[in-house]
Design a protein around this motif. Structure first.
Motif, PDB file in Angstrom:
ATOM      1  N   PRO A 192       0.854  -1.342  -0.041  1.00 14.26           N
ATOM      2  CA  PRO A 192      -0.030  -0.117  -0.147  1.00 14.26           C
ATOM      3  C   PRO A 192       0.831   1.084  -0.041  1.00 14.26           C
ATOM      4  N   GLY A 193       0.313   2.265  -0.976  1.00 17.36           N
ATOM      5  CA  GLY A 193       1.336   3.405  -0.886  1.00 17.36           C
ATOM      6  C   GLY A 193       2.319   3.442  -1.945  1.00 17.36           C
ATOM      7  N   ALA A 212       1.128 -19.924   1.077  1.00 19.93           N
ATOM      8  CA  ALA A 212       1.435 -18.420   1.558  1.00 19.93           C
ATOM      9  C   ALA A 212       0.576 -17.985   2.606  1.00 19.93           C
ATOM     10  N   GLY A 213      -0.138 -19.063   3.280  1.00 19.50           N
ATOM     11  CA  GLY A 213      -0.808 -18.884   4.193  1.00 19.50           C
ATOM     12  C   GLY A 213      -2.214 -18.583   4.364  1.00 19.50           C
ATOM     13  N   GLY A 214      -2.841 -18.571   3.053  1.00 17.75           N
ATOM     14  CA  GLY A 214      -4.131 -18.536   2.597  1.00 17.75           C
ATOM     15  C   GLY A 214      -4.809 -17.286   3.441  1.00 17.75           C
ATOM     16  N   PHE A 215      -5.572 -17.759   4.126  1.00 15.03           N
ATOM     17  CA  PHE A 215      -6.393 -16.625   4.793  1.00 15.03           C
ATOM     18  C   PHE A 215      -6.335 -17.053   6.300  1.00 15.03           C
ATOM     19  N   ASP A 216      -5.372 -17.728   6.742  1.00 19.38           N
ATOM     20  CA  ASP A 216      -5.186 -18.109   8.326  1.00 19.38           C
ATOM     21  C   ASP A 216      -4.901 -16.868   9.210  1.00 19.38           C
ATOM     22  N   PHE A 217      -4.739 -15.595   8.393  1.00 22.80           N
ATOM     23  CA  PHE A 217      -4.509 -14.517   9.211  1.00 22.80           C
ATOM     24  C   PHE A 217      -5.771 -13.926   9.838  1.00 22.80           C
ATOM     25  N   GLU A 243      -9.210  -8.342   3.069  1.00 23.45           N
ATOM     26  CA  GLU A 243      -8.617  -9.736   3.240  1.00 23.45           C
ATOM     27  C   GLU A 243      -8.117 -10.329   2.003  1.00 23.45           C
ATOM     28  N   ASP A 244      -8.917 -10.011   0.873  1.00 24.71           N
ATOM     29  CA  ASP A 244      -8.660 -10.609  -0.339  1.00 24.71           C
ATOM     30  C   ASP A 244      -7.267  -9.961  -1.061  1.00 24.71           C
ATOM     31  N   VAL A 245      -7.075  -8.600  -0.555  1.00 22.99           N
ATOM     32  CA  VAL A 245      -6.263  -7.856  -1.301  1.00 22.99           C
ATOM     33  C   VAL A 245      -5.007  -8.724  -0.385  1.00 22.99           C
ATOM     34  N   LEU A 246      -4.868  -8.729   0.831  1.00 21.56           N
ATOM     35  CA  LEU A 246      -3.716  -9.267   1.688  1.00 21.56           C
ATOM     36  C   LEU A 246      -3.310 -10.662   1.105  1.00 21.56           C
ATOM     37  N   PRO A 268      -4.255  -5.376   4.655  1.00 25.76           N
ATOM     38  CA  PRO A 268      -2.913  -5.135   3.940  1.00 25.76           C
ATOM     39  C   PRO A 268      -2.157  -4.054   4.702  1.00 25.76           C
ATOM     40  N   ARG A 269      -2.916  -3.055   5.523  1.00 23.88           N
ATOM     41  CA  ARG A 269      -2.596  -1.857   6.287  1.00 23.88           C
ATOM     42  C   ARG A 269      -2.261  -2.180   7.591  1.00 23.88           C
ATOM     43  N   VAL A 270      -2.732  -3.287   7.944  1.00 26.85           N
ATOM     44  CA  VAL A 270      -2.519  -3.585   9.494  1.00 26.85           C
ATOM     45  C   VAL A 270      -1.831  -4.727   9.749  1.00 26.85           C
TER      46      VAL A 270
END
Length: 277
Positions: free
Chosen positions: A158-159, A210-215, A226-229, A265-267
């Protein structure tokens, strides 16, 4: 035991039976047929897939040999958990995350699969056109960077300068670009992205590695991005691209994710802590 499909199409859905019926109908019309559709419903009250209009399309799909799995995923714990739940159901080598308000041209799955197999990258996306903006031409947002060789891993944050690529997917910008360049299904090209929303085909193992959505447990229930990350993490390891022409159209309904203060993706870090396999 049913033989696994080449693609599992994953449809998160909530309170959108009419849109869901349109999305499923466009799946039913695909020229590529070796896929299974998995819906995960978080609607209030009756599930969207139990509504008459959705049941009609599901019956037509099943009568024509299209496997459809309809699941409930409650209570709601945020979109990242919803996507993680869907990923846990996948047995196919490729999985397509498809929003429940998308109309697809009939060859989208076929073209996306061909490209991801050729490129061996992490994902291929078809960005959504907003056709109510057809007369809203924005040349300042229509810069496109083509991949002229193999799709390679790329880090986008981001940015960053690369982040500005997302403007290409606003309104009907991508449709205007394909029209200006005279691109057709037969002349599909690949381009660099920041991220793509709504219609993204992943290599399943690469997404999982890559971890999927485990975050999802690291985020509050109310979040977005979440899809972006997940895409950024896969792209950093394996590369990802968009296709033009896209062939995907947004039904332009109001978002069901109304609280957007926490943007994943920002946090959370872009680089996944999961080791590559």
């Amino acid at each position: 035991m049913m033989q696994r499909a080449t693609i599992d199409v994953l449809v998160p859905t909530c309170n959108r039976p009419c849109a869901l019926a349109v999305t499923l109908a466009s799946l039913s019309a695909q020229t590529f047929s070796d896929f299974r559709t998995i819906m995960s419903d978080q609607s209030d009250g009756q599930a969207s897939f139990d509504k008459t209009e959705v049941q009609a399309v599901m019956r037509q799909m099943q009568a024509n040999g299209r496997d459809v799995l309809a699941l409930r995923n409650l209570p709601r714990r945020g979109m990242a958990q919803q996507r993680a739940f869907l990923l846990s159901q996948v047995t196919a080598p490729y999985c397509l995350y498809l929003d429940d308000d998308v109309l697809l041209e009939n060859d989208v799955l076929e073209r996306m699969l061909r490209i991801i197999e050729e490129q061996q990258c992490g994902f291929v996306g078809s960005a959504l056109h907003g056709m109510s903006f057809l007369d809203d031409i924005r040349p300042q947002q229509q810069h496109i960077e083509f991949w002229n060789g193999k799709v390679e891993p790329e880090r986008v944050t981001p940015g960053s300068a690369e982040w500005a690529r997302h403007h290409l997917h606003s309104a009907a910008n991508l449709f205007h670009v394909q029209s200006r360049l005279g691109l057709t299904r037969a002349t599909t090209r690949l381009y660099r992205i920041a991220w793509i929303g709504g219609c993204v085909l992943f290599d399943t193992e690469k997404l999982r590695s890559a971890g999927g959505f485990d975050f999802w447990e690291q985020l509050p229930e109310a979040h977005c991005g979440e899809d972006v990350l997940a895409q950024l993490r896969v792209m950093e390891r394996y590369g990802g691209c968009g296709i033009i022409p896209s062939g995907a159209y947004h039904l332009e309904l109001p978002t069901t994710v109304t609280t957007r203060d926490v943007d994943a993706p920002r946090v959370l870090p872009i680089s996944s802590a999961v080791d590559m396999t």
